[in-house]
Structure formats: C-alpha cells, structure tokens
Design an enzyme around this catalytic site. Structure first.
Site, PDB file in Angstrom:
ATOM      1  N   GLY B  73      -9.689  10.569 -74.404  1.00 40.39           N
ATOM      2  CA  GLY B  73      -9.900  10.663 -72.962  1.00 40.39           C
ATOM      3  C   GLY B  73     -10.504   9.373 -72.427  1.00 40.39           C
ATOM      4  N   ASN B 152     -18.271  17.931 -66.728  1.00 41.95           N
ATOM      5  CA  ASN B 152     -18.462  18.420 -68.094  1.00 41.95           C
ATOM      6  C   ASN B 152     -19.764  19.194 -68.266  1.00 41.95           C
ATOM      7  OD1 ASN B 152     -19.175  15.665 -67.482  1.00 41.95           O
ATOM      8  ND2 ASN B 152     -20.004  15.496 -69.539  1.00 41.95           N
ATOM      9  N   GLN B 180     -12.003  17.775 -68.544  1.00 42.40           N
ATOM     10  CA  GLN B 180     -12.667  19.079 -68.628  1.00 42.40           C
ATOM     11  C   GLN B 180     -11.919  20.175 -67.879  1.00 42.40           C
ATOM     12  OE1 GLN B 180     -15.011  19.981 -70.565  1.00 42.40           O
ATOM     13  NE2 GLN B 180     -15.846  18.026 -71.255  1.00 42.40           N
ATOM     14  N   SER B 200      -7.608  14.982 -72.620  1.00 39.51           N
ATOM     15  CA  SER B 200      -7.976  14.709 -74.004  1.00 39.51           C
ATOM     16  C   SER B 200      -7.665  15.929 -74.858  1.00 39.51           C
ATOM     17  CB  SER B 200      -9.475  14.387 -74.058  1.00 39.51           C
ATOM     18  OG  SER B 200      -9.880  14.274 -75.400  1.00 39.51           O
ATOM     19  N   HIS B 202      -8.671  17.144 -77.836  1.00 36.43           N
ATOM     20  CA  HIS B 202      -9.635  17.981 -78.564  1.00 36.43           C
ATOM     21  C   HIS B 202     -10.439  18.893 -77.657  1.00 36.43           C
ATOM     22  CE1 HIS B 202     -13.625  15.909 -77.991  1.00 36.43           C
ATOM     23  NE2 HIS B 202     -12.808  15.016 -77.474  1.00 36.43           N
ATOM     24  N   CYS B 326     -34.539  14.642 -74.526  1.00 38.19           N
ATOM     25  CA  CYS B 326     -34.715  14.549 -75.973  1.00 38.19           C
ATOM     26  C   CYS B 326     -33.431  14.771 -76.734  1.00 38.19           C
ATOM     27  CB  CYS B 326     -35.752  15.545 -76.436  1.00 38.19           C
ATOM     28  SG  CYS B 326     -37.394  15.070 -75.934  1.00 38.19           S
TER      29      CYS B 326
END
Lengths: 284, 397
Positions: B73, B152, B180, B200, B202, B326
C-alpha cells in the site's frame, strides 16, 4: 512488541506495593497524564530514617508499572541516605534491563524517589512547592536541563536519541533538539576533561633497565591487546637505547597499513607510557 | 494459550485458506516468468491478467489495465503522488489531511523539505474531514489531492465522492488511499471520480508484500521506478506472481463477503463497542458513530494507559492495538487522535479493535468478559482513579 525481560513481565502482571499509604510521611508525584506516564510514591519513614514502607500508584505502560514496583522493592528497609544512592541504572538492572526506548521509565522512578527524599528533608514545601530549579528545555514534556544533565552523566549518554529515550526530551515536536545537542556537547566535553589523566609532573630520564621494563610492560598490557582485537600480534625484537625494534605478527604482518600501525599505535603508546622520544623500527 | 482472538485486522489479516491454495502452484511447478516467449511463462502471464481483472472488479475499474500491481500500500501511495508530481513539474502544491497514514504523511514531509507547499486538512472531534476547507484550498498550483477513504485508527470514512466530484470539475488529479476500505465497504472508482486509488492485499486476506494502484485511463504521471516493460512500464520489475494471484483470489472473495461485513461483522462490532462503553465507567468512543467502516471501533479508557491494556489483553489471548504513546514507540499518542482533539486522559488509553469475517460471537463474548477485570486492575494502579468511590480524582495536568 517490546522485548521485555521476564522480570519486567512478572512485575507488570503482578506488581508489588500497589496503592496508597494512608498516613504516609512523604507523598511525591512526578509526570502527568498529558505526558503519558505518572508515578505517585508513598513512603513511611521511621525516626532512624529507615523507609519502613513504600507504595506506588502509576499511570503508564508495562515498563512504567514494573519500574515503579521495582523501585518500591529496592528502597524498602533502606535508610534515606542509602536509598538516595539508587540510580535509574540500578532500577533498570533490577529489572534485568529495559528496552532503550523505555529507559525513561526507570528515570521516572528515580525522579520520584529524589523528589520524595527532598520533601522528606523539608527541602521543598509539600503544598504548592516549586521544584523547577532548572531551565525547561523540552516544553512538550516539561523536561529541565538539570534532569537532562544528570541523566547524561549517570548513564554516559552519547546521542540526542539516547537523551530522548531516557528523559523523553525532544520526543514530540522536536524543536528543542538543538538545545539538547548543546547540552550534550557541553557534558561530553566535561566528561572528557574529567577523564583525561593528569599530566606527568616532570620529564624523567629513565635508566636502561627501567626503560626496558616499561617497554615490555606497555607492549604486553596495552599494545598487544589492541592489536589482538583485530587478529594481529606483536613481537618485541630488541631495545637499543631509545630505539625499539618490533615485528608485527598475525593479520598485522601482511596488512598494508602496518607502517601506519607502527607509527600510530605502537610508537604513540610507547611515547605516552614510557618516554616521549622513543622511536619504533620494524624488524623481521 | 488455546486460541488467540485476533482483533487487529486493520494491522493485517489472516490469509484466507482459499487464497493460499490459489497461490501454491506458483511457488512450485508454475514458476515461469510472465514476460517469457515460451508457453511455460506465458500461461503464468494469463493468471496474472486474470488476477488483474479480479482486482479491477473489487474497485469498480472499467478496464483491467487500469490496475498496476505494486509491492505494498505504501508503494501504491508513493507511486500515485510522486508519479503525478513527476508529470506536473511546475505545480508545487499538494493537499492531504492531517490524519493520513504515514505512507502519505512522511512523503508529504519530504516534499515540504523539497520546497513543496502542503495543505493538511484538519478533522473535527468525530474525525470528520473539513471538506469546505479542502475545496477552498485548491488553486492553480495544486498538483494532486490525496485523501484516505477510511481512517485506519478510527475507521471514519471520508466523503471521497463529494471531494472527487469537486476536483473533477476543477481538473485536479485525485488520489484515494483506500487501503482500509477495501474488503470492508464497496469501492467504485467511477462514483468517487478519483484518478488514482491504492489498496493493499494483506488488509483483505491476501498475503503481505502485494499492493495495487488503480490508475484511471488517461491519468498523466511518470513512473517512479525505471526498468523493464512490466505493468506497461508503470511498475517495472518481475511480477510477484504468487502475490498477484493471491490478491486476485482475495479480491474476488472480498467482493463476495462484503454483505457479511455490512451485516454480521457490523453487528459484532456494535455489540463489542456498546458492551465496552456500557461496561466501563471510564470508557469513551473515539470517532463518530455514523460514517465508519463496519469492522473498527476505537475506545478510549480514561486514566489508564493503552500499552498496559494491550499487555494484559495479550495475556488473555486477545490481540488489539493502541494509539497510546508507549505502544507506538514514539512518545506522543497517535497523530490521528491528536488531530481530532481527543483529550490526553483518553488518548493514552485508546484501544482499537478491528474485526474480520473470522471473528465470532463467542470471541466478542470472551473479550467483554475479560475486559472489566483488566480495566479495574489498571484503575487500581492508576493515581488518577479513586477505587473506593469508583470515580476519577482531580488531575493536575
């Protein structure tokens, strides 16, 4: 996915000393919800300055929870004076290490401890105190130069990326990165000065025996290990006054740079550690 | 752990077993090069063309040759923008949004350094694009507008048809990053009126390493790679035949399963979302409820941190993702949540669950059963929550 040690995993899954101490002698809070991590440390200290109990509350990721838990375990039973010696390195070591990007979690633990000790000693007022003794460098995370400098020194940080990993400074908008660079340069320069050996007091004239001893010793303990790192070796053939004859062996012997090696490494080292007018000649 | 409940399908998806089956011959006996003169290669070439047709159908392309196969993508996105800029060399303005994928945003940052003027269109609190600002930003210097179809992180769908109609009239090339959207909602390049559209493999049960760019017939652009004549010279390099065949098969299956996304998957998502919002005092929805792909929900858990939630979920065999600082390895929460103005109290605790057609009712039940324990435990550790009163404590920011 972070590569956390088993100790980190154990401690974020089952952290020890979670919660408040209702009649705590000291409560210290560092970080903020805006910054993404915060730690509130509660201490109970007896009249002999021994930390009899420590608890924490943490907002943060797995390694922040584990670092907080580790800190409380490490300081329990210690005197304030002994606890003060704990560095962020010690917290990270207790955890079996932290990913570089997460080292700031250990720094947060140390900061909380430092603040708690200062409060315990009455160095700051608990209500509405001002702990900003330095200049704010990173506005996004409110990091002061004092913390940056301390962390650089205690962890021998070398790059801006290190500083960001350890203190978060520079990790958001990036506009303070040039300031961090300046601090880093000053600190590295400072470290250089501290490290440099004191100059020999006076030039000494060595006896032949002493000179031979020193040459042998220097080759064995300094020069040879350096050459061996690259698969080379050195043999001392003869010493004639201030002329030292050596032969390079191993991978050094057919290295096109052997002339350079002789001059740069062997002669430099002998001049540094024996006498400053020694010349090195290559033999066979 | 017996079973892993995978709710991170916006990150990547399982390869459909039928897709895998379709690819296997091209790893074994049918290894010919589609460009060869002999039939051993030529017959492989036919399979590539069949896949091109299947992908063309998924996006509603009129001609199969409007599909260019790429490696990802990201490559499709880069090819679209760089390709058009390569043709319109005297135009130095690009319009995009603040919440694009890094495949576009990082490219735009680079273009800025190269002297381009980039307009980043903001979004509102629900994640909806400021379309009026987009329209008023278009000028004679605008070389291309690149906007994502669906976000996304939040699943919010942008009004690409409205934007496309406007840009067509203005004569400005329009690229849609539909990575997406593919396999989740119907895509029709003619309704959108886009010139370019990226997908894309996958993300819809094809393998990783295969993407496609729809290039409308007549679109003026230059290649970004130079080499052989493959993909009509638009994307040289020997074709990733197994990947292409797999993407074709996946595209066909995705079309078949679209109604299921709009019904069963949507219901599952809604049930999960409502359960999470109802079951936790500190849960808030990130992004609007109405214009969304049916598989995504982004819930912020206030006063606790996302990575910690993910680690606890992982312990329970559940895979999700977070927009917290994080978990990303950066130190700031996701650029999407920040652009939406999501407060820090929940941005750091945001969890994205993205479903697929493989998710079952039992999976959702399980997540809803373990989540309260995880959230409660982390709230007990949090300095911002009064566990006795079950309410937030005052916060000094």
């Amino acid at each position: 996915m972070w590569d956390y040690t088993d100790k980190v995993k154990e401690l974020y899954k089952n952290p020890k000393n979670v919660g408040k101490i209702d009649n705590a002698d000291v409560v210290a809070e560092v970080g903020s919800i805006a910054c993404g991590d915060a730690l509130k440390l509660y201490l109970k200290v007896d009249d002999k300055n021994v930390i009899t109990d420590a608890k924490f509350e943490t907002f943060g990721c797995g390694s922040a929870i584990a670092s907080s838990s580790a800190l409380t375990e490490m300081i329990k039973g210690k005197t304030i004076e002994d606890a003060e010696k704990i560095t962020n390195r010690d917290i990270a070591d207790y955890l079996g290490g932290l990913p570089e990007e997460k080292m700031h979690c250990s720094v947060m633990g140390r900061e909380a401890l430092e603040k708690a000790i200062a409060e315990f000693r009455g160095e700051v007022e608990i209500q509405g105190y001002n702990d900003h003794d330095g200049e704010i460098i990173c506005k996004c995370f409110g990091v002061e130069d004092t913390l940056i400098r301390k962390t650089i020194r205690e962890n021998s940080l070398k790059t801006v990326e290190d500083v960001t990993n350890y203190t978060k400074a520079g990790g958001a908008c990036g506009s303070c990165i040039h300031k961090i660079e300046d601090i880093l340069n000053e600190e590295l320069h400072f470290a250089e000065i501290m490290k440099a050996p004191a100059k020999p007091a006076e030039k000494r004239e060595l006896t032949n025996i002493r000179r031979m001893q020193l040459v042998e010793e220097t080759i064995a303990t300094i020069v040879r290990p350096e050459l061996q790192k690259d698969g080379g070796d050195i043999e001392l053939l003869d010493i004639d006054g201030k002329k030292v004859m050596v032969a390079l062996r191993g991978s050094c012997s057919h290295c096109v740079l052997s002339e350079v090696t002789l001059k740069n490494l062997v002669q430099e080292r002998l001049r540094e550690f024996v006498e400053d007018d020694i010349t090195v000649i290559e033999g066979k | 752990m017996e079973k892993y409940i995978y709710l991170d399908n916006n990150a990547t998806t399982m390869v459909d077993p039928k897709v895998l089956e379709s690819m296997l011959p091209f790893f074994k006996d049918r290894y010919g090069n589609p460009s060869s003169m002999h039939s051993f290669g030529g017959l492989v070439g036919r399979e590539v063309e069949k896949a091109r047709m299947q992908v063309a159908r998924l996006v509603g392309a009129e001609h199969d040759y409007e599909i260019v196969f790429t490696g990802s993508g990201t490559e499709s996105d880069n090819m679209a923008v760089m390709g058009v800029l390569g043709y319109y060399r005297d135009r130095k303005h690009v319009i995009t949004s603040r919440v694009e994928h890094p495949a576009i945003l990082s490219l735009c940052k680079k273009l800025e350094r190269d002297g381009y003027r980039i307009t980043y269109i903001p979004v509102d609190r629900d994640g909806n694009l400021d379309v009026e600002m987009l329209k008023s930003s278009v000028d004679d210097d605008t070389a291309i507008v690149s906007i994502m179809y669906a976000n996304n992180e939040t699943g919010v769908v942008f009004p690409v048809e409205e934007i496309g109609a406007f840009l067509k009239q203005k004569g400005v090339p329009f690229h849609v990053d539909a990575v997406q959207a593919a396999g989740k909602i119907p895509i029709d390049v003619d309704k959108i009126n886009c010139d370019l559209l990226s997908i894309s493999g996958h993300k819809f049960h094809a393998p990783k390493g295969i993407g496609a760019l729809y290039v409308r017939r007549g679109t003026r652009m230059r290649p970004i790679l130079y080499g052989g004549h493959q993909e009509r010279g638009r994307r040289p390099g020997t074709e990733n035949v197994p990947g292409i065949v797999g993407m074709g098969a996946a595209a066909e299956l995705a079309l078949e399963h679209l109604p299921e996304y709009d019904s069963r998957v949507r219901k599952l998502r809604d049930r999960l979302e409502e359960g999470l919002l109802r079951g936790h005092k500190n849960a808030v929805l990130n992004g609007g409820r109405t214009n969304r792909v049916p598989n995504t929900t982004n819930v912020g858990f206030e006063f606790i941190e996302g990575e910690a939630i993910l680690l606890y979920l992982d312990e329970k065999g559940i895979a999700a993702s977070s927009g917290s600082a994080c978990s990303s390895g950066s130190l700031e929460p996701s650029h999407v949540l920040r652009a939406m103005g999501v407060p820090f109290t929940s941005a750091h605790g945001s969890i994205r669950f993205s479903l697929s057609r493989y998710v079952t009712d039992a999976d959702v039940d399980y997540v809803l059963s373990v989540m309260p324990g995880i959230v409660q435990r982390l709230l007990e550790i949090s300095p911002y929550w009064d566990s006795k009163k079950q309410e937030p404590l005052p916060i000094n920011l």
